[in-house]
Design a protein around this motif. Structure first.
Motif, PDB file in Angstrom:
ATOM      1  N   SER A  29       0.817  -1.215   0.000  1.00 17.86           N
ATOM      2  CA  SER A  29       0.000   0.000   0.000  1.00 17.86           C
ATOM      3  C   SER A  29       0.849   1.263   0.000  1.00 17.86           C
ATOM      4  N   SER A  30       2.141   1.125   0.286  1.00 15.86           N
ATOM      5  CA  SER A  30       3.026   2.290   0.298  1.00 15.86           C
ATOM      6  C   SER A  30       3.633   2.575  -1.069  1.00 15.86           C
ATOM      7  N   TYR A  31       3.304   1.748  -2.059  1.00 15.71           N
ATOM      8  CA  TYR A  31       3.954   1.838  -3.360  1.00 15.71           C
ATOM      9  C   TYR A  31       2.961   2.076  -4.486  1.00 15.71           C
ATOM     10  N   ASN A  32       3.470   2.683  -5.544  1.00 16.46           N
ATOM     11  CA  ASN A  32       2.755   2.654  -6.816  1.00 16.46           C
ATOM     12  C   ASN A  32       3.018   1.276  -7.426  1.00 16.46           C
ATOM     13  N   THR A  51      -1.755   4.022  -7.748  1.00 20.20           N
ATOM     14  CA  THR A  51      -0.780   4.729  -6.925  1.00 20.20           C
ATOM     15  C   THR A  51      -0.953   4.385  -5.454  1.00 20.20           C
ATOM     16  N   TRP A  52       0.003   4.843  -4.638  1.00 24.65           N
ATOM     17  CA  TRP A  52      -0.081   4.598  -3.199  1.00 24.65           C
ATOM     18  C   TRP A  52      -1.338   5.246  -2.620  1.00 24.65           C
ATOM     19  N   SER A  53      -1.880   6.279  -3.319  1.00 25.53           N
ATOM     20  CA  SER A  53      -3.106   6.941  -2.866  1.00 25.53           C
ATOM     21  C   SER A  53      -4.339   6.438  -3.622  1.00 25.53           C
ATOM     22  N   ASP A  54      -4.199   5.285  -4.300  1.00 26.58           N
ATOM     23  CA  ASP A  54      -5.298   4.604  -4.986  1.00 26.58           C
ATOM     24  C   ASP A  54      -5.844   5.341  -6.202  1.00 26.58           C
ATOM     25  N   ILE A  55      -5.041   6.173  -6.812  1.00 25.84           N
ATOM     26  CA  ILE A  55      -5.396   6.739  -8.111  1.00 25.84           C
ATOM     27  C   ILE A  55      -5.021   5.712  -9.175  1.00 25.84           C
ATOM     28  N   THR A  56      -5.903   5.521 -10.142  1.00 27.36           N
ATOM     29  CA  THR A  56      -5.650   4.525 -11.182  1.00 27.36           C
ATOM     30  C   THR A  56      -5.559   5.189 -12.557  1.00 27.36           C
ATOM     31  N   ASN A  57      -4.736   4.617 -13.408  1.00 24.73           N
ATOM     32  CA  ASN A  57      -4.634   5.043 -14.799  1.00 24.73           C
ATOM     33  C   ASN A  57      -4.417   3.824 -15.672  1.00 24.73           C
ATOM     34  N   TYR A  58      -4.836   3.936 -16.935  1.00 23.83           N
ATOM     35  CA  TYR A  58      -4.803   2.804 -17.852  1.00 23.83           C
ATOM     36  C   TYR A  58      -4.270   3.217 -19.222  1.00 23.83           C
ATOM     37  N   ALA A  59      -3.675   2.260 -19.891  1.00 23.04           N
ATOM     38  CA  ALA A  59      -3.334   2.464 -21.294  1.00 23.04           C
ATOM     39  C   ALA A  59      -4.632   2.556 -22.083  1.00 23.04           C
ATOM     40  N   ASP A  60      -4.621   3.336 -23.153  1.00 24.48           N
ATOM     41  CA  ASP A  60      -5.834   3.511 -23.951  1.00 24.48           C
ATOM     42  C   ASP A  60      -6.343   2.178 -24.485  1.00 24.48           C
ATOM     43  N   SER A  61      -5.440   1.246 -24.759  1.00 20.87           N
ATOM     44  CA  SER A  61      -5.824  -0.028 -25.363  1.00 20.87           C
ATOM     45  C   SER A  61      -6.624  -0.926 -24.422  1.00 20.87           C
ATOM     46  N   VAL A  62      -6.591  -0.641 -23.124  1.00 27.98           N
ATOM     47  CA  VAL A  62      -7.304  -1.497 -22.166  1.00 27.98           C
ATOM     48  C   VAL A  62      -8.365  -0.734 -21.382  1.00 27.98           C
ATOM     49  N   ILE A  68      -7.758  -2.157 -12.362  1.00 32.61           N
ATOM     50  CA  ILE A  68      -6.716  -2.434 -11.365  1.00 32.61           C
ATOM     51  C   ILE A  68      -7.252  -2.060  -9.994  1.00 32.61           C
ATOM     52  N   SER A  69      -6.959  -2.898  -9.002  1.00 28.16           N
ATOM     53  CA  SER A  69      -7.440  -2.639  -7.645  1.00 28.16           C
ATOM     54  C   SER A  69      -6.440  -3.183  -6.640  1.00 28.16           C
ATOM     55  N   ARG A  70      -6.661  -2.816  -5.392  1.00 27.37           N
ATOM     56  CA  ARG A  70      -5.718  -3.199  -4.343  1.00 27.37           C
ATOM     57  C   ARG A  70      -6.483  -3.732  -3.138  1.00 27.37           C
ATOM     58  N   ASP A  71      -6.008  -4.818  -2.556  1.00 31.83           N
ATOM     59  CA  ASP A  71      -6.541  -5.340  -1.301  1.00 31.83           C
ATOM     60  C   ASP A  71      -5.413  -5.268  -0.283  1.00 31.83           C
ATOM     61  N   THR A  96       6.972  -2.082  -9.255  1.00 35.32           N
ATOM     62  CA  THR A  96       6.837  -0.762  -8.645  1.00 35.32           C
ATOM     63  C   THR A  96       7.507   0.263  -9.551  1.00 35.32           C
ATOM     64  N   GLY A  97       7.264   1.521  -9.258  1.00 32.00           N
ATOM     65  CA  GLY A  97       7.880   2.545 -10.071  1.00 32.00           C
ATOM     66  C   GLY A  97       7.363   3.923  -9.731  1.00 32.00           C
ATOM     67  N   THR A  98       7.670   4.869 -10.619  1.00 32.10           N
ATOM     68  CA  THR A  98       7.310   6.269 -10.433  1.00 32.10           C
ATOM     69  C   THR A  98       6.234   6.650 -11.434  1.00 32.10           C
ATOM     70  N   VAL A  99       5.171   7.284 -10.934  1.00 30.63           N
ATOM     71  CA  VAL A  99       4.117   7.735 -11.846  1.00 30.63           C
ATOM     72  C   VAL A  99       4.626   8.926 -12.635  1.00 30.63           C
ATOM     73  N   VAL A 100       4.447   8.854 -13.936  1.00 29.81           N
ATOM     74  CA  VAL A 100       4.830   9.940 -14.834  1.00 29.81           C
ATOM     75  C   VAL A 100       3.614  10.240 -15.702  1.00 29.81           C
ATOM     76  N   GLY A 101       2.965  11.362 -15.436  1.00 32.76           N
ATOM     77  CA  GLY A 101       1.723  11.667 -16.145  1.00 32.76           C
ATOM     78  C   GLY A 101       0.688  10.610 -15.827  1.00 32.76           C
ATOM     79  N   LYS A 102       0.148   9.966 -16.855  1.00 33.00           N
ATOM     80  CA  LYS A 102      -0.855   8.914 -16.655  1.00 33.00           C
ATOM     81  C   LYS A 102      -0.260   7.540 -16.890  1.00 33.00           C
ATOM     82  N   THR A 103       1.047   7.424 -16.841  1.00 33.71           N
ATOM     83  CA  THR A 103       1.697   6.131 -16.991  1.00 33.71           C
ATOM     84  C   THR A 103       2.694   5.951 -15.855  1.00 33.71           C
ATOM     85  N   MET A 104       3.595   4.984 -15.955  1.00 33.95           N
ATOM     86  CA  MET A 104       4.532   4.723 -14.893  1.00 33.95           C
ATOM     87  C   MET A 104       5.890   4.371 -15.467  1.00 33.95           C
TER      88      MET A 104
END
Length: 120
Positions: A29-32, A51-62, A68-71, A96-104
């Motif tokens: 939960s501490s990670y993207n 993201t660690w704050s539960d913001i989600t983003n997707y590739a246009d193709s999907v 995507i969800s987190r438990d 894991t990684g760094t969010v860059v815009g709407k991707t990672m």
């Protein structure tokens, strides 16, 4: 944190699969956490991130087909894949990684991945 993807398999076009990304070592939960995929002969591509704050983003193709969800209780991130298409066939990885815009931007550690094959 170490991540292990699982849940892949063979499914017909239009079907569904749920992938799991289990974390060990530290709480996820501490990670993207992001999902990427690599089809034969193609470069690895971004699929989705939570993201660690539960913001989600997707590739246009999907977008509209994958969720995507987190438990946090299970220290697991999921990728629910609906209305699968043959072009979704790939090895899927979580990382894991760094969010860059709407991707990672992934951190470079990929693990084994899980194979998803969609037949037409």
């Amino acid at each position: 944190v170490q991540l292990q993807a699982s849940g892949g398999g063979l499914v017909q076009a239009g079907g569904s699969l749920r992938l799991s990304c289990a974390a060990s070592g530290r709480t996820s939960s501490s990670y993207n956490i992001g999902w990427f995929r690599q089809a034969p002969g193609k470069e690895r591509e971004f699929v989705a991130v939570i993201t660690w704050s539960d913001i989600t983003n997707y590739a246009d193709s999907v977008k509209g087909r994958f969720t995507i969800s987190r438990d946090n209780a299970k220290n697991t991130v999921y990728l629910q894949m609906n209305t699968l298409k043959p072009e979704d066939t790939a090895v899927y990885y979580c990382t894991t990684g760094t969010v860059v815009g709407k991707t990672m931007r992934p951190n470079g550690y990929w693990g084994k991945g899980t194979q998803v094959t969609v037949s037409s």
